[in-house]
Design a protein around this motif. Structure first.
Motif, mmCIF file in Angstrom:
data_model
loop_
_atom_site.group_PDB
_atom_site.id
_atom_site.type_symbol
_atom_site.label_atom_id
_atom_site.label_comp_id
_atom_site.label_asym_id
_atom_site.label_seq_id
_atom_site.Cartn_x
_atom_site.Cartn_y
_atom_site.Cartn_z
ATOM 1 N N ALA A 1 -1.731 4.747 -13.736
ATOM 2 C CA ALA A 1 -0.944 4.666 -14.966
ATOM 3 C C ALA A 1 -1.250 3.405 -15.750
ATOM 4 O O ALA A 1 -1.305 3.409 -16.972
ATOM 5 N N SER A 2 -1.465 2.288 -15.061
ATOM 6 C CA SER A 2 -1.543 1.023 -15.772
ATOM 7 C C SER A 2 -2.889 0.336 -15.641
ATOM 8 O O SER A 2 -3.096 -0.725 -16.212
ATOM 9 N N GLY A 3 -3.768 0.953 -14.852
ATOM 10 C CA GLY A 3 -5.051 0.335 -14.544
ATOM 11 C C GLY A 3 -5.809 -0.128 -15.763
ATOM 12 O O GLY A 3 -6.428 -1.200 -15.756
ATOM 13 N N GLU A 4 -5.757 0.655 -16.848
ATOM 14 C CA GLU A 4 -6.581 0.261 -18.002
ATOM 15 C C GLU A 4 -6.006 -0.944 -18.739
ATOM 16 O O GLU A 4 -6.732 -1.759 -19.280
ATOM 17 N N ARG A 5 -4.675 -1.035 -18.792
ATOM 18 C CA ARG A 5 -4.075 -2.119 -19.581
ATOM 19 C C ARG A 5 -3.983 -3.431 -18.811
ATOM 20 O O ARG A 5 -3.813 -4.489 -19.382
ATOM 21 N N PHE A 6 -4.023 -3.337 -17.479
ATOM 22 C CA PHE A 6 -3.743 -4.536 -16.675
ATOM 23 C C PHE A 6 -4.869 -4.891 -15.719
ATOM 24 O O PHE A 6 -5.547 -4.016 -15.188
ATOM 25 N N GLU A 7 -5.036 -6.185 -15.541
ATOM 26 C CA GLU A 7 -5.830 -6.680 -14.420
ATOM 27 C C GLU A 7 -4.845 -6.831 -13.271
ATOM 28 O O GLU A 7 -3.782 -7.457 -13.440
ATOM 29 N N LEU A 8 -5.147 -6.274 -12.124
ATOM 30 C CA LEU A 8 -4.236 -6.423 -10.987
ATOM 31 C C LEU A 8 -4.888 -7.320 -9.953
ATOM 32 O O LEU A 8 -6.045 -7.121 -9.598
ATOM 33 N N GLU A 9 -4.167 -8.329 -9.499
ATOM 34 C CA GLU A 9 -4.767 -9.307 -8.601
ATOM 35 C C GLU A 9 -3.882 -9.493 -7.366
ATOM 36 O O GLU A 9 -2.683 -9.712 -7.499
ATOM 37 N N LEU A 10 -4.488 -9.374 -6.195
ATOM 38 C CA LEU A 10 -3.730 -9.573 -4.954
ATOM 39 C C LEU A 10 -4.198 -10.865 -4.304
ATOM 40 O O LEU A 10 -5.407 -11.065 -4.140
ATOM 41 N N ARG A 11 -3.266 -11.760 -3.954
ATOM 42 C CA ARG A 11 -3.694 -13.038 -3.352
ATOM 43 C C ARG A 11 -2.870 -13.364 -2.122
ATOM 44 O O ARG A 11 -1.710 -13.771 -2.241
ATOM 45 N N PHE A 12 -3.474 -13.141 -0.968
ATOM 46 C CA PHE A 12 -2.845 -13.546 0.298
ATOM 47 C C PHE A 12 -3.895 -14.286 1.107
ATOM 48 O O PHE A 12 -5.077 -13.916 1.059
ATOM 49 N N PRO A 13 -3.544 -15.302 1.856
ATOM 50 C CA PRO A 13 -4.548 -15.930 2.718
ATOM 51 C C PRO A 13 -4.999 -14.940 3.792
ATOM 52 O O PRO A 13 -4.225 -14.046 4.169
ATOM 53 N N ASP A 14 -6.216 -15.073 4.261
ATOM 54 C CA ASP A 14 -6.743 -14.119 5.251
ATOM 55 C C ASP A 14 -5.895 -14.081 6.517
ATOM 56 O O ASP A 14 -5.717 -13.042 7.130
ATOM 57 N N ASP A 15 -5.375 -15.279 6.872
ATOM 58 C CA ASP A 15 -4.605 -15.317 8.126
ATOM 59 C C ASP A 15 -3.104 -15.210 7.859
ATOM 60 O O ASP A 15 -2.291 -15.772 8.583
#
Ligand code: ADP
Length: 523
Positions: free
Chosen positions: A386-400
């Motif tokens: 639904a929103s993929g075109e309008r938004f950049e989606l960013e996930l940020r978690f440390p690997d551990d």
């Protein structure tokens, strides 16, 4: 030889002085001292005393005033005082001799009369003489009786005064301890009594409130912002109403805004004129908020639930029409809308159920340890098409990133609500960042957008039930104002905290904490 006319005159003068002293409210001991002084003089005595029974009914006499008897000698008179008046004739003289011997005072003859108040004995007046040869005459008895009567009146007055005082103290204590604000005003609308609850309610200290006009301290405002107490006081407008009431906003001196109700009991003089009033003031802010919530609830329900229902009904009706033919594509589109709206309806109903569950005492969490990055990724993915075109989606978690300890479904609800808000309130798109890191015993998570942002003064309110910021977006987006309320309730049920960092026009960053997994902490 004393002139009897002179004697009478002096006696009258003394009695007058005593009655003046009584009405001037001199304290009891001073009046009694005056009485015994004059009584001794008028009966040609050497000394004298007045003893009273205690008010609590004990029949023991206590000396309250004396004339020419040193205080230190008072205890020596105890045995004399304990002798009933009826036995004085027989045993009085012998006792008096004993007292004289003990104290070295010249006490040879005695005259004693009861002080009575409406037939009840309240005390005894004694006069003593040093001379043996001149006996007390009937006349002396008569004179002493007049002074005894005056002393009895003084005692009666003092006791009435004391009981009024006690009554007033009891009333003052009741007013002071009342949970409601209580304020008494006089005939000129000035405050004469202001209790503790009133101080708390208005933010005015008592010392400053006393003496001021009531409309200044309790300036209850109408919805239009006028001071009702100043321009529309019900005590003036409805002078003969028994319990007029005023309700409205109160801006306290320390800057709080309350909703209060003030109920008045006017007091009138013999001619019906206004001589003052007692005001009972109550903080009804919570009750008012409940009422508002109730009406918001009804309007939200009717709007939020009716909209999808009417869309569903509209599409279903259209697709069923005989007079129109639809392509397969159009059928699919129509059915997709119906499905979306049915989902929305189900979500709304779920939210409403959750709200009432929270209000009824919380939800039960099914706790387990699970990794956050996978959950956040699933939420963001669900949003994707639904929103993929309008938004950049960013996930940020440390690997551990360690697992968190919580209710998986409820935590998913937190992320889903925050991410869907980020999309809803960023009309121009932008980047949506979702992430977290461990800190102490908690995972600190965030959902941030680059959208409309939230003004600082709105940041606490958006977590309240049904609250939606009043702006253009409110009209353009659908919502019931329940999402953030539920999010906060869920975070807090997990023992976490949530807050927002934002500026108007600069995007919003919601930050919340969740407990880290048990295993993680044990290690
Ligand atoms: P709803 O979205 O149904 O109105 P919420 O409780 O989720 O209810 O949000 C309450 C209000 O907080 C919203 O109406 C909106 O005004 C504001 N708000 C929530 N999230 C954001 C955001 N990411 N950016 C700007 N405003 C937001």
């Amino acid at each position: 030889m004393i002139d009897p006319g002179d004697h009478r005159l002096r006696q009258r003068e003394y009695l007058l002085q005593i009655s003046r002293a009584i009405t001037a409210q001199l304290d009891l001991v001073s009046v009694l001292s005056l009485v015994i002084g004059f009584a001794v003089e008028m009966t040609a005595g050497t000394s004298g005393l007045i003893a009273l029974y205690d008010e609590d009914g004990a029949d023991e006499l206590r000396i309250r005033a004396s004339a020419r008897l040193p205080r230190a000698d008072w205890p020596a008179f105890a045995r004399l005082l304990s002798l009933p008046l009826g036995d004085l004739n027989r045993h009085g003289e012998a006792l008096l001799r004993e007292v004289a011997a003990d104290t070295g005072l010249p006490l040879r003859q005695m005259i004693a009369l009861p002080l009575t108040l409406r037939d009840t004995p309240v005390g005894v007046i004694y006069v003593f003489r040093a001379a043996l040869n001149v006996a007390f005459s009937l006349d002396d008895y008569q004179v002493l009786q007049d002074f005894a009567d005056q002393a009895a009146i003084a005692v009666s007055n003092a006791r009435l005064y004391q009981s009024v005082l006690r009554e007033k103290q009891r009333l003052d204590a009741t007013i002071e301890q009342s949970a409601d604000g209580v304020m008494i005003i006089d005939g000129r609308w000035r405050i004469t009594t202001f209790n503790k609850a009133m101080e708390v309610l208005t933010g005015w200290p008592r010392e400053e409130a006393l003496g001021r006009p009531c409309a200044e301290i309790l300036g209850i405002q109408s919805a239009q912002g006028t001071n009702i107490c100043l321009v529309d006081c019900p005590l003036q407008r409805m002078p003969f109403a028994t319990n007029p009431v005023v309700e409205g906003r109160l801006l306290t001196r320390d800057g709080r805004e309350l909703y209060v109700q003030s109920r008045y009991a006017p007091q009138r003089g013999a001619m019906g004129q206004f001589i003052g009033a007692i005001a009972n003031v109550r903080d009804i802010t919570a009750q008012k908020q409940d009422e508002e919530l109730q009406s918001t609830f009804i309007s939200v329900i009717s709007h939020e639930l009716k909209t999808p229902v009417s869309i569903i009904k509209g599409y279903a009706g259209t697709l069923q029409r005989d007079d129109a033919t639809f392509s397969v594509e159009q059928y699919r589109e129509g059915l997709a809308v119906i499905e979306d709206e049915a989902d929305r309806l189900a979500r709304q109903i779920q939210d409403l159920l959750d709200v009432s569950r929270f209000a009824a005492g919380g939800i039960r969490l099914e706790l387990a340890d699970f990794p956050l990055p996978a959950l956040a990724a699933a939420v963001v993915r669900a949003l994707g098409p639904a929103s993929g075109e309008r938004f950049e989606l960013e996930l940020r978690f440390p690997d551990d990133m360690p697992p968190v300890h919580g209710d998986y479904e409820r935590v998913r609800q937190i992320f889903a609500n925050l991410v869907s808000n980020a999309v809803k309130y960023s009309p121009d798109g932008g980047t949506i960042r979702v992430g977290g890191w461990p800190e102490g015993d908690f995972a600190v998570c965030h959902v941030a957008d680059q959208g409309a942002g939230i003004a600082p003064e709105e940041q606490a309110a958006i977590f309240r039930r049904f609250y939606r910021v009043d702006n253009r977006l409110r009209r353009e987006t659908q919502g019931s104002g329940l999402g953030l309320y539920l999010v906060r309730a869920i975070v807090e049920a997990h023992g976490g905290r949530i807050w927002v960092e934002s500026q108007l026009g600069k995007g919003a960053r919601f930050v919340f904490t969740l407990p880290l997994g048990r295993r993680q902490l044990a290690e």
